[in-house]
Design a protein around this motif. Structure first.
Motif, PDB file in Angstrom:
ATOM      1  N   GLY A 110       0.817  -1.206   0.000  1.00 37.15           N
ATOM      2  CA  GLY A 110       0.000   0.000   0.000  1.00 37.15           C
ATOM      3  C   GLY A 110       0.850   1.254   0.000  1.00 37.15           C
ATOM      4  O   GLY A 110       2.073   1.197   0.118  1.00 37.15           O
ATOM      5  N   ARG A 153     -17.070  -2.572   4.815  1.00 44.94           N
ATOM      6  CA  ARG A 153     -16.072  -3.306   4.061  1.00 44.94           C
ATOM      7  C   ARG A 153     -16.740  -3.936   2.835  1.00 44.94           C
ATOM      8  O   ARG A 153     -17.834  -4.500   2.929  1.00 44.94           O
ATOM      9  N   ALA A 171      -8.761   3.567   0.540  1.00 40.41           N
ATOM     10  CA  ALA A 171      -9.329   2.687   1.564  1.00 40.41           C
ATOM     11  C   ALA A 171      -8.211   1.886   2.205  1.00 40.41           C
ATOM     12  O   ALA A 171      -7.074   1.889   1.723  1.00 40.41           O
ATOM     13  N   GLY A 221      -4.369  -5.444   7.101  1.00 39.14           N
ATOM     14  CA  GLY A 221      -4.777  -4.326   6.261  1.00 39.14           C
ATOM     15  C   GLY A 221      -3.613  -3.456   5.832  1.00 39.14           C
ATOM     16  O   GLY A 221      -2.609  -3.343   6.547  1.00 39.14           O
ATOM     17  N   TRP A 252      -9.487 -10.012  -1.830  1.00 36.90           N
ATOM     18  CA  TRP A 252      -9.165  -8.661  -1.361  1.00 36.90           C
ATOM     19  C   TRP A 252     -10.469  -7.918  -1.097  1.00 36.90           C
ATOM     20  O   TRP A 252     -11.408  -7.970  -1.915  1.00 36.90           O
ATOM     21  N   TYR A 253     -10.500  -7.254   0.033  1.00 36.59           N
ATOM     22  CA  TYR A 253     -11.624  -6.418   0.428  1.00 36.59           C
ATOM     23  C   TYR A 253     -11.069  -5.040   0.751  1.00 36.59           C
ATOM     24  O   TYR A 253      -9.867  -4.879   0.981  1.00 36.59           O
ATOM     25  N   ARG A 254     -11.954  -4.049   0.789  1.00 35.84           N
ATOM     26  CA  ARG A 254     -11.500  -2.729   1.180  1.00 35.84           C
ATOM     27  C   ARG A 254     -12.561  -2.026   2.012  1.00 35.84           C
ATOM     28  O   ARG A 254     -13.749  -2.310   1.898  1.00 35.84           O
ATOM     29  N   GLN A 255     -12.088  -1.106   2.838  1.00 35.04           N
ATOM     30  CA  GLN A 255     -12.998  -0.345   3.684  1.00 35.04           C
ATOM     31  C   GLN A 255     -12.552   1.104   3.702  1.00 35.04           C
ATOM     32  O   GLN A 255     -11.455   1.418   4.173  1.00 35.04           O
ATOM     33  N   TYR A 270      -7.074  -1.784   2.523  1.00 35.88           N
ATOM     34  CA  TYR A 270      -7.288  -3.015   1.781  1.00 35.88           C
ATOM     35  C   TYR A 270      -6.887  -4.212   2.650  1.00 35.88           C
ATOM     36  O   TYR A 270      -5.788  -4.241   3.217  1.00 35.88           O
ATOM     37  N   TYR A 271      -7.797  -5.174   2.715  1.00 34.67           N
ATOM     38  CA  TYR A 271      -7.584  -6.354   3.540  1.00 34.67           C
ATOM     39  C   TYR A 271      -7.551  -7.611   2.675  1.00 34.67           C
ATOM     40  O   TYR A 271      -8.342  -7.744   1.727  1.00 34.67           O
ATOM     41  N   ASP A 322     -10.928   4.924  -4.791  1.00 37.18           N
ATOM     42  CA  ASP A 322     -10.247   3.678  -4.412  1.00 37.18           C
ATOM     43  C   ASP A 322      -9.513   3.808  -3.079  1.00 37.18           C
ATOM     44  O   ASP A 322      -8.984   2.812  -2.565  1.00 37.18           O
ATOM     45  N   GLN A 376      -2.969   0.452   3.871  1.00 37.31           N
ATOM     46  CA  GLN A 376      -3.640   1.682   3.438  1.00 37.31           C
ATOM     47  C   GLN A 376      -3.259   2.034   2.005  1.00 37.31           C
ATOM     48  O   GLN A 376      -2.074   2.039   1.651  1.00 37.31           O
TER      49      GLN A 376
END
Length: 119
Positions: free
Chosen positions: A9, A45, A91, A112, A36-39, A93-94, A89, A114
């Motif tokens: 990140g 999320r 967020a 996570g 991959w997920y993001r919040q 990212y996890y 975009d 950033q």
């Protein structure tokens, strides 16, 4: 149990690219699916992209054509190549691993990383 360590990140300008990495503590061929997920701040999320143990991939409509999920099974690592980045975009990212065990399905998350896209 699966431990996940994300990296890659950072801060990038609009239109730039980043590649995220997620290294797993066990063979990713033994993990049913990774994703991959993001919040973003103030938001829930959301799913970004996934890849199954068989190599089948999918991506959310919001990132199709810009983001690509891939893997290196020899390194037990999953990647998220992000191109044409937009401020939306931004967020944390996890990385997530979904594994079926004797006790049932288990979800494991990384810490996570950033991603900030500046305009």
């Amino acid at each position: 149990q699966v431990q996940l360590v994300e990296s890659g990140g950072g801060l990038v300008q609009v239109g730039g690219s980043l590649r995220l990495s997620c290294q797993a503590s066990k063979s990713i061929r033994q993990i049913n699916a990774m994703g991959w997920y993001r919040q973003a701040p103030g938001k829930e999320r959301e799913l970004v992209a996934t890849i199954t143990s068989g190599g089948i991939t999918m991506a959310a409509d919001s990132v199709k054509g810009r983001f690509t999920i891939s893997r290196d099974t020899a390194k037990n690592t999953v990647f998220l190549q992000m191109n044409s980045l937009e401020p939306e975009d931004t967020a944390v990212y996890y990385c997530k691993a979904r594994l079926y065990r004797a006790a049932g399905w288990g979800d494991y998350w990384g810490q996570g990383t950033q991603v900030t896209v500046s305009s």
